[in-house]
Design an enzyme around this catalytic site. Structure first.
Site, PDB file in Angstrom:
ATOM      1  N   GLU A 186       5.322   8.901 -23.087  1.00 49.94           N
ATOM      2  CA  GLU A 186       6.096   7.972 -22.261  1.00 49.94           C
ATOM      3  C   GLU A 186       5.618   6.555 -22.592  1.00 49.94           C
ATOM      4  O   GLU A 186       4.417   6.297 -22.557  1.00 49.94           O
ATOM      5  CB  GLU A 186       5.863   8.258 -20.781  1.00 49.94           C
ATOM      6  CG  GLU A 186       6.313   9.622 -20.315  1.00 49.94           C
ATOM      7  CD  GLU A 186       5.922   9.861 -18.863  1.00 49.94           C
ATOM      8  OE1 GLU A 186       6.606   9.331 -17.970  1.00 49.94           O
ATOM      9  OE2 GLU A 186       4.907  10.551 -18.636  1.00 49.94           O
ATOM     10  N   ARG A 193      -5.844  20.556 -21.992  1.00 47.86           N
ATOM     11  CA  ARG A 193      -6.070  19.111 -22.072  1.00 47.86           C
ATOM     12  C   ARG A 193      -7.485  18.821 -22.532  1.00 47.86           C
ATOM     13  O   ARG A 193      -8.388  19.636 -22.374  1.00 47.86           O
ATOM     14  CB  ARG A 193      -5.896  18.469 -20.689  1.00 47.86           C
ATOM     15  CG  ARG A 193      -4.487  18.341 -20.202  1.00 47.86           C
ATOM     16  CD  ARG A 193      -4.490  17.845 -18.773  1.00 47.86           C
ATOM     17  NE  ARG A 193      -5.069  16.508 -18.705  1.00 47.86           N
ATOM     18  CZ  ARG A 193      -4.368  15.404 -18.476  1.00 47.86           C
ATOM     19  NH1 ARG A 193      -3.070  15.474 -18.315  1.00 47.86           N
ATOM     20  NH2 ARG A 193      -4.941  14.231 -18.399  1.00 47.86           N
ATOM     21  N   LYS A 246      -3.192   6.082 -15.859  1.00 53.52           N
ATOM     22  CA  LYS A 246      -2.634   4.736 -16.001  1.00 53.52           C
ATOM     23  C   LYS A 246      -2.842   3.936 -14.718  1.00 53.52           C
ATOM     24  O   LYS A 246      -3.218   2.758 -14.754  1.00 53.52           O
ATOM     25  CB  LYS A 246      -1.137   4.832 -16.324  1.00 53.52           C
ATOM     26  CG  LYS A 246      -0.838   5.510 -17.649  1.00 53.52           C
ATOM     27  CD  LYS A 246       0.617   5.929 -17.749  1.00 53.52           C
ATOM     28  CE  LYS A 246       0.828   6.822 -18.963  1.00 53.52           C
ATOM     29  NZ  LYS A 246       2.153   7.425 -18.995  1.00 53.52           N
TER      30      LYS A 246
END
Length: 768
Positions: free
Chosen positions: A265, A480, A490
Site C-alpha cells: 500500500e 511475518r 505506520k
C-alpha cells in the site's frame, strides 16, 4: 468402530488414534463397510492397509468409493499402485474420470512375470558387473534395486529384492570375512568453520556467500508449492466446472511461467518485515525462472502520497530486484467496476446501508438489505458511483462468510477524495478483499504469497474468483518477520515523528528500509538476514543483533578502511624526522592488499583517541602511557611520551612525544590509530530506540511505547576528526574506521563538514 478398525489389522492404539480424527475415521468407516459388502466380514491385513492409506491420503472424498472398488476387485494390490491412483484423482479433479487412462496410470491389469524380473535384474547386474566384482558386498545394492524397479514399475518390490540377492550370490559367491567387515569411512578434510558456512545466498538479487541459499530455499520442490497450471492440486483450492478451461487459458497466456507480485500500500515506508516479503516474492520468481510484478494497492486515496510510491520502488531496487512490470490496482478500476455489476447480477452482492460501527466486530447483526432485489442493488450501486450517497451511507457487500466468521465483507465504499492517478473519475473505491484476488487474476499470478494474517481471507479469495468465473490463482501464506526493540506500524512511527522522538521515517534508529539504508546497512546484509530467518510459516521475531551480525559480515568485505578519532587528543612529535608531512600508504583492506591502498599525511602533529592515553597504568592496560610506548598503525613508528600538558583544571590537552622507527624500536604492546592533517566531521552513534524488547506490550511497558524511549539512543560527536582519504566520499558510502566500527556517510553532509552514522560496532556488544 474400534472393532471395525482392529478387524482390518490396525493395532488397538492405532485404532483409538484414528477415532480421535473425525474426518479420517468417517472415511475409513465408509471404506471398510464398502469392502466388507464386497468381500465379506473378514478382510486380510494387506487389504486393510490399502483401505487405511486410501482414507488417510485421499484429498477429495468423492473418489473414495471409486478407489475402494479397485481395491476390493484386487485391481489395486500394492501401495505403489495406490500412490499412482491417488495422484491421478488429485490431478484430474473433474468428473467423469477417464477409466482407461486411470487404469493405465495405475498399472491395473499389468502382470509382471518372474521371467521379466529375472531379465531386468540380469541387465542391471551386467551393467555394474565390474564394480560389483571390485567392491563385492560393499557395493550399494540399493542402486541395483532402484534401477530394476525403474525398468519394471509395477513389479513387486520383495520379488525384485529376492532376485537381486540370488543373482548377486551367484556372481560373487557367499560372503567372506572381508565382506563382513565394515566399509571404512572416507576421510574428509576438515573445513574451517567459516568455509562450512559459505553456501550460496541471494545478495542484491545475485548469488553471493552466506548460510543457506535463499534461492535454494525457494527453488523447485523446496516449498511444495503447486506448479503453474496445477492450482487444483493445492489443498483447499475450489474446483468449478470452468476451472480446467480457465487454467488452460492461463497457461496459454503465461507459457507455464511462475508469476508473483509484491503488492504494498503506498501509504507508508517499507520496513524490515517488507524485506522478507520482497525477498520471498521476487526471490521465488527468480529461483524458478519466473517474473514478479510490483503492484501498488492504491485503493485508499486519502492516505496515499507520491513520495511513498517513489520510496517503495527505490527500496525494491535497492535490495537488488527489478520488477517485471510496475502496475497499480487503479489500472484495473474500470474492469473491477464491471465485475462488481456482474457480481450483483449473479445475486452475489448487494448494496447495504448499515453504518461502519454496526458491522464492526465479530458478531455484527445481519444486514436487513441482504436479500434486496438484484435490480434495486444495480440502481443503488449506480447511484453510489454518481455520488448520490454520502460517505458511510452505502456500501456494496459480497455474500459470503470468511474463515474468521466475518460476514459479507465490503467490496466498495464511497469516498469523495480525488485519486492521485484517476483524479475525480471515481467517488467509489474497491476494498482490499475485493481488489486483491481480482488484480492477481488479471495479471495471471500463479502464486499469491502473503503473510499469515491474510489466511482468514483465503476463502473469500477463492470464492470471488469463482463467483465471477475468472482465473483463480492460489494464495499461499508465510510467517511475518518482526524485530524486538522496535515498532514498525505506520501509525506509531508517525507518533514518534510528531513527538520529536525521531527525525523522520528514515531516522537511523528505526527499522524502516530507508532508515537502515541511511544508517549504512548494505542491501546484501538485509537479504542475507532474510535468508537466515528462512521461509517459515511461523511468525519469526528476531533480535536486532542478528541483523547487525549480517551487516558486519558484508561490510568486512565491502567497506574500505580509514582512520578516525572521536575524542581527539593532540600529540606533538618533537623529533619528527622530516620538515614537511610524510605520506603513508594504508591498505584499503589489510587482509588483502591486492585491493589497493590510499595515502594519508603523517605530520609532526597527530591526534589520537583520548582513551588511548593514561597517566597511570593499570594491570592489563597496553596502550600509551608514560614509560609505555605504542606503535602508530601503518606509520612504521613507535612513540614514547616525554611530556604531558594539562589545562588549568588538570585535564590533559596535549602530549609531547618522540618517535622511533618500528624496525629499530622494541616491539610495543599495542598499536593505535591516529589522524594527521585531518578533516573535521560529525559522528552520530546509535543505540536501541527502546529499552524493552516489546515496547508495544502493555505487560512489559504499561505506559505505552512512547514511555519506553531510550534517552541514550543517539549521541552526536560534533568535533570528531577523520583522515583526509575520505574527502570525496558521497552519501551512503561506507567505511570501517579502524578499531571503532563501520560508518556510513549521511546525506546531511555538506562542504567542509562531513557527517557519519555508525552502522554497527566492530564486534557484538556482549551486553546485547
Amino acid at each position: 468402530a474400534l472393532g471395525l478398525f482392529t478387524g482390518i489389522g490396525l493395532s488397538e492404539a492405532k485404532a483409538r488414534e484414528t477415532l480421535r480424527n473425525g474426518a479420517l475415521s468417517s472415511l475409513l468407516r465408509r471404506a471398510v463397510v464398502q469392502a466388507r459388502s464386497a468381500l465379506g466380514p473378514a478382510l486380510d491385513k494387506a487389504t486393510g492397509t490399502l483401505l487405511y492409506n486410501t482414507a488417510a491420503r485421499l484429498k477429495d472424498p468423492k473418489h473414495l468409493g471409486f478407489l475402494v472398488g479397485y481395491i476390493t476387485r484386487r485391481e489395486i494390490l500394492t501401495d505403489l499402485q495406490l500412490s499412482a491412483a491417488l495422484e491421478y484423482v488429485r490431478s484430474h479433479p473433474l468428473e467423469p474420470l477417464d477409466v482407461a487412462d486411470f487404469e493405465r496410470a495405475c498399472g491395473v491389469g499389468v502382470c509382471i512375470t518372474p521371467e521379466q524380473i529375472e531379465e531386468a535384474v540380469e541387465a542391471v547386474i551386467s551393467k555394474h558387473r565390474a564394480e560389483l566384482l571390485a567392491e563385492r558386498y560393499h557395493f550399494n545394492m540399493g542402486l541395483l534395486m532402484g534401477e530394476a524397479r525403474n525398468r519394471l514399475r509395477w513389479a513387486d518390490g520383495k520379488t525384485i529384492k529376492n532376485e537381486v540377492d540370488l543373482q548377486v550370490l551367484h556372481l560373487l559367491g557367499p560372503k567372506t570375512e572381508t565382506d563382513l567387515e565394515k566399509k571404512p569411512k572416507v576421510a574428509k578434510a576438515r573445513l574451517a568453520l567459516a568455509e562450512k558456512q559459505k553456501v550460496a545466498v541471494v545478495e542484491n538479487g545475485d548469488m553471493g556467500t552466506e548460510t543457506q541459499s535463499l534461492l535454494e530455499q525457494l527453488r523447485g520442490e523446496a516449498l511444495k508449492f503447486h506448479k503453474p497450471g496445477e492450482n487444483y492440486k493445492t489443498e483447499g483450492y475450489v474446483v468449478t466446472p470452468n476451472t480446467m478451461a480457465l487454467l488452460k487459458q492461463h497457461l496459454a497466456i503465461t507459457g507455464g511461467q511462475v508469476r508473483t507480485r509484491f503488492p504494498p500500500e503506498p501509504n507508508g515506508i517499507l520496513h524490515i518485515g517488507h524485506a522478507k516479503a520482497i525477498n520471498f516474492n521476487f526471490g521465488y520468481a527468480k529461483a524458478n525462472g519466473g517474473v514478479c510484478f510490483l503492484r501498488y494497492d492504491d485503493t485508499n486515496p486519502e492516505k496515499e502520497e507520491e513520495k511513498y510510491f517513489t520510496a517503495i520502488r527505490e527500496m525494491v531496487e535497492w535490495l537488488g530486484y527489478q520488477p517485471y512490470a510496475v502496475t497499480h490496482a487503479s489500472d484495473y478500476f474500470d474492469q473491477l467496476y464491471i465485475w462488481a455489476l456482474e457480481l450483483i447480477r449473479r445475486g452475489q452482492a448487494y448494496v447495504c446501508h448499515q453504518k461502519v460501527e454496526e458491522i464492526k466486530g465479530h458478531n455484527p447483526p445481519p444486514s436487513p438489505w441482504r436479500d434486496r432485489p438484484v435490480e434495486e442493488s444495480l440502481l443503488l450501486f449506480e447511484d453510489m458511483r454518481k455520488g448520490k450517497f454520502g460517505e458511510g451511507e452505502a456500501t456494496l457487500r459480497m455474500k459470503l462468510v470468511m474463515e474468521d466468521g466475518k460476514m459479507d465483507p465490503v467490496a466498495y465504499r464511497v469516498k469523495f477524495t480525488p485519486h492521485h492517478r484517476t483524479g475525480d473519475k471515481w467517488c467509489i473505491y474497491p476494498t482490499y478483499d475485493y481488489t486483491h484476488c481480482l488484480c492477481d487474476s488479471i495479471e495471471h499470478i500463479t502464486h499469491s504469497l502473503c503473510t499469515k494474517e491474510f489466511q482468514a481471507r483465503r476463502s473469500s479469495y477463492f470464492w470471488l474468483c469463482n463467483a465471477l468465473d475468472v482465473y483463480c490463482p492460489v494464495q499461499w501464506e508465510y510467517g511475518r518477520l518482526n524485530l524486538l526493540y522496535t515498532v514498525v506500524s505506520k501509525r506509531k512511527i508517525i507518533r514518534l515523528v510528531e513527538t520529536g522522538a525521531v527525525r523522520d521515517w528514515d531516522d537511523p534508529r528505526l527499522f524502516t528500509l530507508t532508515a537502515l539504508r541511511r544508517r549504512g546497512f548494505p542491501p546484501e546484509a538485509i537479504n542475507n538476514f532474510c535468508a537466515r530467518v528462512g521461509v517459515t510459516v511461523a511468525q519469526a521475531t528476531m533480535e536486532p543483533h542478528l541483523l547487525e551480525a549480517c551487516a558486519r559480515e558484508v561490510l568486512n568485505e565491502q567497506a574500505p578502511r580509514a582512520m578516525a578519532v572521536l575524542e581527539p587528543l593532540k600529540v606533538t612529535i618533537t623529533n619528527f624526522p622530516a620538515v614537511k608531512a610524510l605520506e603513508v600508504l594504508v591498505p584499503n583492506f589489510p587482509a588483502d592488499e591486492s585491493r589497493g591502498f590510499h595515502k594519508v599525511p603523517f605530520h609532526q602533529t597527530i591526534y589520537i583517541e583520548e582513551t588511548d592515553f593514561r597517566e597511570e597504568v593499570d594491570k592489563g592496560y597496553k596502550r600509551l602511557a608514560p614509560g609505555q610506548p605504542v606503535g602508530l598503525r601503518h606509520a612504521g613508528y613507535v612513540i614514547t611520551v616525554q611530556n604531558v600538558i594539562k589545562d588549568i583544571s588538570g585535564h590533559v590537552i596535549e602530549l609531547e612525544v618522540t618517535c622511533t622507527k618500528s624496525d629499530v624500536a622494541e616491539k610495543p604492546k599495542a598499536f593505535i590509530h591516529w589522524v594527521s592533517v585531518p578533516l573535521a566531521c560529525e559522528v552520530r552513534l546509535y543505540e536501541r530506540l527502546f529499552l524493552h524488547k516489546n515496547p508495544e506490550d502493555p505487560s512489559e511497558v504499561p505506559g505505552g511505547f512512547l514511555s519506553d524511549l531510550n534517552p541514550d539512543s543517539l549521541r552526536v560527536v560534533h568535533n570528531a576528526l577523520v583522515d583526509s582519504s575520505v574527502h570525496s566520499a558521497q552519501p551512503f558510502d561506507k567505511f570501517q574506521f579502524e578499531r571503532l566500527g563501520y560508518f556510513s556517510v549521511d546525506p546531511d553532509s555538506e562542504e567542509g563538514k562531513m557527517v557519519f552514522n555508525r552502522t554497527v560496532t566492530l564486534k557484538e556488544d556482549p551486553g546485547k
